[in-house]
Design a protein around this motif. Structure first.
Motif, short mmCIF file in Angstrom:
data_model
loop_
_atom_site.label_atom_id
_atom_site.label_comp_id
_atom_site.label_asym_id
_atom_site.label_seq_id
_atom_site.Cartn_x
_atom_site.Cartn_y
_atom_site.Cartn_z
N UNK A 67 0.84 -1.19 0.00
CA UNK A 67 0.00 0.00 0.00
C UNK A 67 0.87 1.24 0.00
N UNK A 68 0.57 2.14 -0.90
CA UNK A 68 1.37 3.34 -1.07
C UNK A 68 0.93 4.43 -0.10
N UNK A 69 1.76 5.46 0.09
CA UNK A 69 1.28 6.66 0.79
C UNK A 69 0.07 7.25 0.06
N UNK A 70 -0.72 8.01 0.76
CA UNK A 70 -1.91 8.61 0.17
C UNK A 70 -1.55 9.43 -1.06
N UNK A 71 -2.17 9.10 -2.19
CA UNK A 71 -1.95 9.87 -3.40
C UNK A 71 -2.67 11.21 -3.28
N UNK A 72 -2.10 12.24 -3.87
CA UNK A 72 -2.67 13.57 -3.80
C UNK A 72 -2.80 14.15 -5.19
N UNK A 73 -3.60 15.19 -5.33
CA UNK A 73 -3.73 15.88 -6.61
C UNK A 73 -2.46 16.64 -6.94
N UNK A 74 -1.88 17.31 -5.95
CA UNK A 74 -0.68 18.11 -6.19
C UNK A 74 0.57 17.27 -6.37
N UNK A 75 0.60 16.07 -5.83
CA UNK A 75 1.66 15.07 -5.90
C UNK A 75 2.90 15.41 -5.06
N UNK A 79 5.06 11.32 0.39
CA UNK A 79 6.36 10.96 0.98
C UNK A 79 6.66 9.49 0.68
N UNK A 80 7.61 9.27 -0.23
CA UNK A 80 8.00 7.93 -0.64
C UNK A 80 9.34 7.50 -0.06
N UNK A 81 9.85 8.23 0.92
CA UNK A 81 11.17 7.92 1.47
C UNK A 81 11.20 6.56 2.17
N UNK A 91 7.73 -5.03 -3.40
CA UNK A 91 6.40 -5.52 -3.06
C UNK A 91 5.35 -5.17 -4.11
N UNK A 92 5.64 -4.20 -4.97
CA UNK A 92 4.66 -3.77 -5.96
C UNK A 92 5.40 -3.26 -7.19
N UNK A 93 4.78 -3.40 -8.35
CA UNK A 93 5.49 -3.06 -9.59
C UNK A 93 5.85 -1.58 -9.67
N UNK A 94 5.12 -0.70 -8.96
CA UNK A 94 5.44 0.73 -9.02
C UNK A 94 6.60 1.11 -8.10
N UNK A 95 6.99 0.22 -7.17
CA UNK A 95 8.04 0.55 -6.21
C UNK A 95 9.32 1.09 -6.83
N UNK A 96 9.87 0.43 -7.87
CA UNK A 96 11.12 0.94 -8.47
C UNK A 96 10.98 2.32 -9.10
N UNK A 112 15.31 9.81 -6.38
CA UNK A 112 14.33 10.37 -7.32
C UNK A 112 13.04 9.58 -7.23
N UNK A 113 11.92 10.29 -7.23
CA UNK A 113 10.60 9.67 -7.28
C UNK A 113 9.89 10.12 -8.54
N UNK A 114 9.24 9.19 -9.23
CA UNK A 114 8.54 9.52 -10.47
C UNK A 114 7.12 8.95 -10.42
N UNK A 115 6.27 9.48 -11.27
CA UNK A 115 4.90 9.00 -11.35
C UNK A 115 4.18 9.67 -12.51
N UNK A 116 2.91 9.34 -12.69
CA UNK A 116 2.15 9.89 -13.81
C UNK A 116 0.66 9.78 -13.51
N UNK A 117 -0.10 10.67 -14.09
CA UNK A 117 -1.55 10.56 -14.17
C UNK A 117 -1.94 10.61 -15.63
N UNK A 118 -2.75 9.63 -16.05
CA UNK A 118 -3.31 9.58 -17.40
C UNK A 118 -4.82 9.55 -17.27
N UNK A 119 -5.46 10.61 -17.73
CA UNK A 119 -6.89 10.71 -17.54
C UNK A 119 -7.61 10.97 -18.85
#
Length: 500
Positions: A67-75, A79-81, A91-96, A112-119
């Motif tokens: 389970x990840x930290x709470x996702x936010x709109x602002x991103x 905190x992924x530390x 534990x999850x494919x998004x971890x790396x 470095x932390x990365x991510x994306x939203x596709x809507x």
């Protein structure tokens, strides 16, 4: 830090309600999280098979072991530390992607932390603005991509989030909030000085329940600000000091510009169960009904919000003062609003129902000819203020809004709501969410604007993918019938949102 998965549109609905955001444990109700303002039958027809399968396939959704930290709109508040441990990242494919160790840089540990939203969002309207819109029977698609990269080097940080947003078939023509091509949504540098964090650059802002300053998450192009922000920790309080200007999006790529006409400054103190704030605002080219000129407005507000057992509430009041206009037509501003929400959950009943009653009173101008201005200014409010279908905004409004939320399965939620709207002042008209006058008062003495019903359904297919839909209708009241076309607005919305 408590961990949970909260998809972006779910958080946006929480902000729209004004309720405090909290994580949902197994068996606890999670708010319905519909498309924000999405209808769709024609342009996004590929989503309809998913909508018809929601109650059946949702039960088969596997439970995530990680389970990840709470996702936010602002991103940037995520905190992924904690994923410094390689074992946790596996534990999850998004971890790396969420924690990429970079070793030592300039004497500081770097990652470095990365991510994306596709809507993808489809909206279809019938008789928009009660039949008075330029394209009252419009149907279109919004597409948006928001990748980001968050670099940490010791006590320093750099956050970058580009945006690609476009639209299909917006009539009569797309505006800046429908699409902005490729541009910079957020980009700032930050220094952690212990109790004080300094930030400079472009960023989205989400203050409290976003009654006055929000991300405008519902439309296709979100709202960002350029300027300075300092977050100061004082005991259990977090004080944000702001000096910013809104970003004006352009229709093309790399043409977003800092507004030269509008400015925002102030202080927002968030404490346990209580927020206190002062916000200053200037608009050198303001328009209120038939008057134009410079506007300087000061807002002083307080917000009381809490969750106690099965009860939750959110009460917020704001008083505004300042001046508007030029020369002989310059006059004082005196405006106010009071909003409330009281709700109770029933987690032990089938579908964990949650009943909520919201009530809002927002001042309008009572004497148009006296140079004084009594219309409340919502400044930069959230994008979906009163629900998925929001033809009227928080100006000169009295409204009642009961709602029922249901958790049909662990991954499927639903909501049903109704609302009624009146004018607070008979001498003022009604406005849309950005503050544009959509119906002048004219000679009507009627207060009743209309009534609305809405139903939403959302399926959290995976920790990253949410599919949602809404159906809404807004029937006109006496004021709408007195002042122009008066047909019932209908809206169908579909949305697909993938985020990690």
């Amino acid at each position: 830090m408590r961990k949970c998965v909260v998809p972006g549109s779910t958080r946006d609905r929480w902000l729209s309600s004004g309720a405090p955001l909290r994580c949902a444990h197994p068996g606890e109700r999670r708010q319905a999280s519909g498309p924000g303002s999405s209808p769709g039958r024609r342009r996004l027809a590929w989503l309809l098979p998913f909508a018809t399968l929601l109650p059946h396939t949702a039960l088969a959704a596997p439970k995530e072991a990680w389970e990840a930290p709470t996702l936010t709109v602002t991103r940037y508040d995520e905190d992924w530390s904690d994923l410094e441990s390689a074992e946790k990242r596996d534990h999850h494919w998004t971890g790396p992607f969420k924690y990429i160790p970079l070793g030592d840089i300039a004497g500081g540990e770097a990652w470095l932390s990365t991510g994306v939203e596709l809507r993808a969002r489809n909206e279809n309207y019938a008789e928009n603005l009660w039949g008075g819109a330029a394209a009252p029977n419009d149907g279109y698609v919004w597409l948006r991509a928001l990748p980001y990269a968050d670099l940490h080097v010791g006590k320093l940080r750099a956050f970058v989030q580009p945006v690609f947003a476009t639209s299909i078939s917006v009539a009569p023509s797309p505006g800046p909030t429908d699409g902005t091509g490729l541009d910079l949504m957020q980009g700032f540098a930050e220094a952690d000085l212990g109790p004080v964090t300094l930030r400079a650059g472009r960023q989205m802002l989400s203050l409290g329940s976003e009654r006055l300053v929000g991300t405008r998450y519902g439309p296709n192009v979100t709202l960002a600000f350029d300027g300075l922000r300092a977050n100061v920790a004082v005991g259990s309080a977090k004080v944000s000091l702001l000096a910013v200007r809104p970003v004006q999006p352009g229709k093309g790529s790399f043409d977003d510009r800092t507004s030269s006409q509008k400015a925002l400054w102030g202080a927002y103190a968030a404490m346990p169960e209580m927020d206190l704030y002062y916000l200053g605002y200037r608009n050198d080219a303001a328009h209120w009904r038939d008057r134009s000129g410079g506007e300087t407005r000061h807002s002083i507000g307080a917000r009381w919000h809490a969750v106690r057992g099965d009860w939750h509430w959110n009460v917020e009041g704001v008083y505004q003062f300042g001046h508007f206009g030029e020369g002989a037509r310059r006059g004082a501003i005196s405006a106010w609003t009071l909003g409330s929400e009281f709700g109770r959950g029933f987690p032990h009943l089938p579908f964990s129902p949650d009943l909520t009653l919201r009530a809002n009173v927002v001042s309008g101008d009572r004497h148009p000819g006296d140079n004084r201005l009594g219309t409340f200014n919502a400044l930069f409010p959230k994008g979906k203020y009163f629900g998925e279908l929001s033809p009227v905004g928080p100006y000169n409004i009295v409204n009642l809004h009961p709602a029922l939320g249901l958790q049909l399965t662990p991954t499927v939620s639903a909501g049903v709501a109704a609302a009624a709207y009146w004018r607070q002042s008979r001498s003022d008209g009604i406005y849309d969410i950005p503050g544009n006058l959509i119906r002048a008062a004219g000679n009507s003495r009627a207060r009743f604007i209309g009534k609305e019903v809405e139903a939403t359904l959302a399926w959290q297919a995976t920790a990253e993918l949410e599919l949602s839909m809404s159906v809404s209708a807004f029937a006109p009241g006496a004021f709408i019938r007195d002042t122009g076309t008066a047909k019932t607005i209908r809206m169908l919305g579909l949305e697909s949102n993938f985020r990690f």
